[in-house]
Design an enzyme around this catalytic site. Structure first.
Site, PDB file in Angstrom:
ATOM      1  N   GLY A  28      30.498  30.367  35.956  1.00 57.35           N
ATOM      2  CA  GLY A  28      29.964  31.714  36.072  1.00 57.35           C
ATOM      3  C   GLY A  28      30.742  32.548  37.073  1.00 57.35           C
ATOM      4  N   ASN A  29      30.503  33.853  37.068  1.00 61.26           N
ATOM      5  CA  ASN A  29      31.198  34.754  37.972  1.00 61.26           C
ATOM      6  C   ASN A  29      30.477  36.087  38.072  1.00 61.26           C
ATOM      7  OD1 ASN A  29      32.584  35.768  35.325  1.00 61.26           O
ATOM      8  ND2 ASN A  29      33.335  33.685  35.619  1.00 61.26           N
ATOM      9  N   SER A  45      38.069  32.176  42.009  1.00 60.15           N
ATOM     10  CA  SER A  45      38.100  31.085  41.032  1.00 60.15           C
ATOM     11  C   SER A  45      37.903  29.735  41.716  1.00 60.15           C
ATOM     12  CB  SER A  45      39.445  31.094  40.299  1.00 60.15           C
ATOM     13  OG  SER A  45      39.533  30.014  39.390  1.00 60.15           O
ATOM     14  N   GLY A  46      36.972  28.935  41.162  1.00 63.30           N
ATOM     15  CA  GLY A  46      36.855  27.538  41.553  1.00 63.30           C
ATOM     16  C   GLY A  46      36.324  27.234  42.927  1.00 63.30           C
ATOM     17  N   GLU A  76      37.852  34.752  34.620  1.00 64.72           N
ATOM     18  CA  GLU A  76      37.257  35.662  33.636  1.00 64.72           C
ATOM     19  C   GLU A  76      37.410  37.126  34.039  1.00 64.72           C
ATOM     20  OE1 GLU A  76      36.572  34.625  30.901  1.00 64.72           O
ATOM     21  OE2 GLU A  76      35.362  32.799  30.851  1.00 64.72           O
ATOM     22  N   HIS A  97      26.055  30.699  32.840  1.00 63.69           N
ATOM     23  CA  HIS A  97      25.998  29.609  31.867  1.00 63.69           C
ATOM     24  C   HIS A  97      24.581  29.060  31.826  1.00 63.69           C
ATOM     25  CE1 HIS A  97      30.613  28.592  32.215  1.00 63.69           C
ATOM     26  NE2 HIS A  97      30.386  29.837  31.845  1.00 63.69           N
TER      27      HIS A  97
END
Length: 221
Positions: A28-29, A45-46, A76, A97
């Protein structure tokens, strides 16, 4: 620090997203857009949400050029920038998600008006975009095209995107869509859900315009 408030909010709502189980791990973001500067604050990211600090949040323009930050932006990023370009009323994007929304995304089935809360998206149905690999421009384009006038869209075999006029609105919409998805799932387990018709949903959407306190962006009912 550029967009300090927005970066702090990305951290805050990232932690909410994890605590509310809308995402697991680093999935998700979240992003927030400042139209006056033409800049977006987006989660890195990550990095786990409880490990993310405001300085880890990346500031980019809508062409994904990093303006400030040492971290790599969310994979994304295109999903976010394209929604800001195509939906000028929005100021925040939340990609989750969450379990029940993703269940219907795996089935390639839309969320339907099993509850009037779906009108929070400005639509009577939340469509599902076809599958494309994560982090691709193809995914972003399919999501925006499929969403149409809706401020929420399912991503085939992937998750949900929710947009709002601020981060509270986008996040509230993501929560509401997960609620509707769980209701739809549970109703289907028992029998055939009663789907509210377009006339009923038009009435709800009109009522939502005056719901809550004046001059406050809301998401709820």
């Amino acid at each position: 620090m550029l967009l300090r408030k927005e970066r702090e909010l990305v951290v805050e709502y990232g932690r909410k997203m994890s605590a509310d189980r809308l995402c697991t791990g680093t999935s998700g973001n979240i992003s927030i857009f400042d139209p006056e500067r033409g800049l977006m604050a987006i989660s890195p990211s990550g990095i786990g949400y409880f490990d993310t600090r405001p300085e880890d949040v990346v500031v980019t323009d809508l062409e994904a050029r990093v303006v400030e930050g040492t971290r790599k932006p969310s994979s994304e990023w295109a999903l976010h920038t394209l929604f800001y370009k195509r939906k000028p009323h929005i100021r925040a994007v939340v990609h989750t998600h969450s379990m029940y929304c993703t269940t219907f995304a795996v089935l390639g089935r839309p969320l339907q008006a099993v509850h009037y809360a779906i009108a929070d998206a400005g639509a009577a149905e939340i469509p599902c975009a076809p599958y494309h690999p994560f982090g691709t421009l193809e995914l972003a384009e399919a999501a925006v095209k499929t969403a149409g006038d809706s401020d929420a869209v399912l991503l085939g075999n992937h998750g949900l995107v929710a947009c709002g006029r601020d981060i509270a609105g986008a996040y509230g919409l993501a929560l509401n869509m997960e609620y509707v998805a769980e209701l739809q799932y549970r109703a289907l387990c028992i029998g055939t859900p009663n789907i509210l018709d377009w006339e009923a949903m038009e009435d709800v959407m009109e009522r939502f315009k005056s719901y809550g306190q004046p001059d406050k962006q809301k998401s709820g009912y």
